[in-house]
Design a protein around this motif. Structure first.
Motif, PDB file in Angstrom:
ATOM      1  N   ASN A 278       0.825  -1.208   0.000  1.00 45.28           N
ATOM      2  CA  ASN A 278       0.000   0.000   0.000  1.00 45.28           C
ATOM      3  C   ASN A 278       0.857   1.256   0.000  1.00 45.28           C
ATOM      4  OD1 ASN A 278      -2.347  -1.431  -0.086  1.00 45.28           O
ATOM      5  ND2 ASN A 278      -3.159  -0.690   1.849  1.00 45.28           N
ATOM      6  N   TYR A 305      -4.665  12.469  -0.701  1.00 40.62           N
ATOM      7  CA  TYR A 305      -5.573  11.688   0.148  1.00 40.62           C
ATOM      8  C   TYR A 305      -6.824  11.265  -0.629  1.00 40.62           C
ATOM      9  CZ  TYR A 305      -8.909  10.605   3.859  1.00 40.62           C
ATOM     10  OH  TYR A 305      -9.847   9.998   4.643  1.00 40.62           O
ATOM     11  N   CYS A 308      -5.926   8.431  -3.032  1.00 39.43           N
ATOM     12  CA  CYS A 308      -5.661   7.190  -2.291  1.00 39.43           C
ATOM     13  C   CYS A 308      -6.967   6.576  -1.777  1.00 39.43           C
ATOM     14  CB  CYS A 308      -4.712   7.459  -1.124  1.00 39.43           C
ATOM     15  SG  CYS A 308      -3.022   7.860  -1.632  1.00 39.43           S
ATOM     16  N   ARG A 309      -7.909   7.415  -1.365  1.00 46.45           N
ATOM     17  CA  ARG A 309      -9.208   6.908  -0.919  1.00 46.45           C
ATOM     18  C   ARG A 309      -9.962   6.274  -2.085  1.00 46.45           C
ATOM     19  NH1 ARG A 309     -12.002   8.562   3.712  1.00 46.45           N
ATOM     20  NH2 ARG A 309     -13.680   7.297   2.802  1.00 46.45           N
ATOM     21  N   PHE A 312      -8.773   2.883  -2.613  1.00 49.84           N
ATOM     22  CA  PHE A 312      -8.864   2.045  -1.403  1.00 49.84           C
ATOM     23  C   PHE A 312      -7.483   1.700  -0.835  1.00 49.84           C
ATOM     24  CE2 PHE A 312     -12.566   1.082  -4.082  1.00 49.84           C
ATOM     25  CZ  PHE A 312     -13.595   1.425  -3.210  1.00 49.84           C
ATOM     26  N   VAL A 314      -5.932   3.844   1.480  1.00 48.02           N
ATOM     27  CA  VAL A 314      -5.963   4.294   2.870  1.00 48.02           C
ATOM     28  C   VAL A 314      -7.411   4.444   3.296  1.00 48.02           C
ATOM     29  CG1 VAL A 314      -3.744   5.502   2.666  1.00 48.02           C
ATOM     30  CG2 VAL A 314      -5.861   6.747   2.229  1.00 48.02           C
ATOM     31  N   SER A 315      -7.645   4.311   4.581  1.00 43.03           N
ATOM     32  CA  SER A 315      -9.004   4.439   5.113  1.00 43.03           C
ATOM     33  C   SER A 315      -9.205   5.737   5.876  1.00 43.03           C
ATOM     34  CB  SER A 315      -9.314   3.254   6.039  1.00 43.03           C
ATOM     35  OG  SER A 315      -8.358   3.177   7.085  1.00 43.03           O
ATOM     36  N   SER A 316      -8.097   6.422   6.191  1.00 44.15           N
ATOM     37  CA  SER A 316      -8.204   7.677   6.940  1.00 44.15           C
ATOM     38  C   SER A 316      -6.958   8.515   6.693  1.00 44.15           C
ATOM     39  CB  SER A 316      -8.355   7.392   8.439  1.00 44.15           C
ATOM     40  OG  SER A 316      -7.185   6.775   8.942  1.00 44.15           O
ATOM     41  N   GLN A 317      -7.046   9.773   7.100  1.00 45.20           N
ATOM     42  CA  GLN A 317      -5.894  10.674   6.972  1.00 45.20           C
ATOM     43  C   GLN A 317      -4.739  10.197   7.843  1.00 45.20           C
ATOM     44  OE1 GLN A 317      -5.911  13.666   4.961  1.00 45.20           O
ATOM     45  NE2 GLN A 317      -3.716  13.489   5.334  1.00 45.20           N
ATOM     46  N   THR A 319      -3.835   7.107   8.395  1.00 44.79           N
ATOM     47  CA  THR A 319      -3.100   6.072   7.670  1.00 44.79           C
ATOM     48  C   THR A 319      -2.178   6.690   6.633  1.00 44.79           C
ATOM     49  OG1 THR A 319      -5.013   4.615   7.921  1.00 44.79           O
ATOM     50  CG2 THR A 319      -3.314   3.939   6.353  1.00 44.79           C
TER      51      THR A 319
END
Length: 362
Positions: A278, A305, A308-309, A312, A314-317, A319
């Protein structure tokens, strides 16, 4: 003696082992303090000049080992006649072994040697050369009439026409084929999907037999089940030679040498390969944006961000920040202030280095 003492001692041992494992895990999970600039590199010319001065060891044993493999030649030749391909693997250069096998056991057939360790290999020219060698072999054995000639030179024919010729049916041609010896079929110039598909088509032609060597531990991942069992039809042989990779290594930049952009790519790749998939994908997004927008000052964190979201990654800032911290600690990514006052991320590498890095980072 209290019978419960044994239970208490066992319970104490289990709890001690638990906390010991947690302690070891916390130590191994710490971030690496290594930076790209901390890698001490020697000038490539100095290092290459020093390599030939290394005194070879165990020469007699290596020569004896190579000699022992000669007993396999008759078996290898039989398997080639039966339509199989030979895949040779094991530690050490197999170049001398395969060329000795070709010069001593394949004298009745046409032989073509492909050096897969070279920076580039022209697959179309390989197919043309195979067709020319097969044509000469057929004429020599008088399996074609003297007046029969190709309508057009092989060099002007399409790849499909060449494959039709190599896989065609001729009278009494059962023992007429061209042997292709490929040193490092997993080499940099051949490991892309298109090249491997072409080689697989060549290997399954009725008038072609393939002998190849591999050295990369992940080389079998180049092929699917059909390629391995139907097209290449490999017979695998583990024949470690422990011979030095003199010819194979001459075109590779030495990892301990400073060699400009090529070495910068190598050292950056070493760092990136130690990160999670990732994290590598996040770096790729940033690198691709930088190459596509070279005149910009960088990529805003919010934009990174969002992308990346969408993928999929990262799930949050939080990460994403952990990945960015890892990049910054290794000096792979830096931050600078945009003219509008916004913090932007950029990779402190030249464009040509980034392009090469994206090609290598699979």
């Amino acid at each position: 003696m209290d019978p419960t003492d044994g239970d208490d001692e066992e319970e104490f041992g289990l709890s001690r082992n638990y906390f010991l494992a947690k302690e070891i895990g916390s130590v191994s999970g710490r971030k690496s303090a290594r930076k790209l600039s901390d890698i001490a590199l020697v000038d490539e010319q100095v290092l290459r000049a020093a390599v030939p001065e290394i005194v070879p060891k165990h020469e007699k044993e290596t020569a004896s080992l190579l000699k022992s493999y000669k007993d396999l030649y008759s078996k290898w030749l039989f398997e080639l006649r039966c339509g199989f391909g030979l895949l040779i693997y094991g530690f050490g250069s197999k170049k001398i072994l395969l060329e000795d096998f070709a010069s001593s056991a394949l004298t009745d057939f046409g032989v073509i040697v492909i050096n897969g360790y070279l920076p580039s290999v022209n697959i179309k020219q390989v197919v043309i050369t195979i067709a020319e060698v097969l044509w000469d072999q057929l004429k020599t054995k008088r399996k074609c009439s003297t007046g029969s000639k190709p309508k057009h030179p092989f060099s002007s024919q399409s790849t499909e026409d060449l494959f039709l010729f190599l896989d065609g049916q001729l009278p009494n041609e059962n023992d007429c084929f061209v042997c292709i010896v490929i040193h490092n079929i997993d080499g940099p110039a051949l490991r892309d999907s298109e090249s491997q598909q072409y080689l697989a088509r060549i290997a399954c032609c009725s008038h072609v037999r393939m002998i190849a060597s591999i050295d990369h531990v992940n080389a079998p991942l180049l092929w699917d089940k059909k390629m391995v069992h139907t097209q290449f039809n490999w017979c695998w042989y583990h024949v470690p030679t422990f011979a030095p990779y003199k010819a194979e290594g001459i075109f590779f930049p030495l990892i301990l040498a400073s060699g400009g952009n090529a070495q910068t790519t190598k050292t950056a790749l070493v760092v990136l390969e130690s990160l999670t998939p990732n994290a590598q994908s996040v770096f790729k997004i940033l690198a691709e944006h930088q190459l596509a927008n070279e005149k910009e000052e960088g990529m805003p964190v919010n934009t990174l961000y969002t992308k990346c979201r969408e993928r999929f990654l990262v799930s949050s800032q939080v990460t994403l920040n952990s990945h960015l911290t890892e990049f910054k600690d290794h000096e792979l990514v830096k931050t600078r202030r945009h003219s509008e006052g916004q913090d932007c991320l950029y990779i402190p590498l030249a464009s040509e280095v980034l392009e090469k890095l994206l090609q290598e980072l699979v």
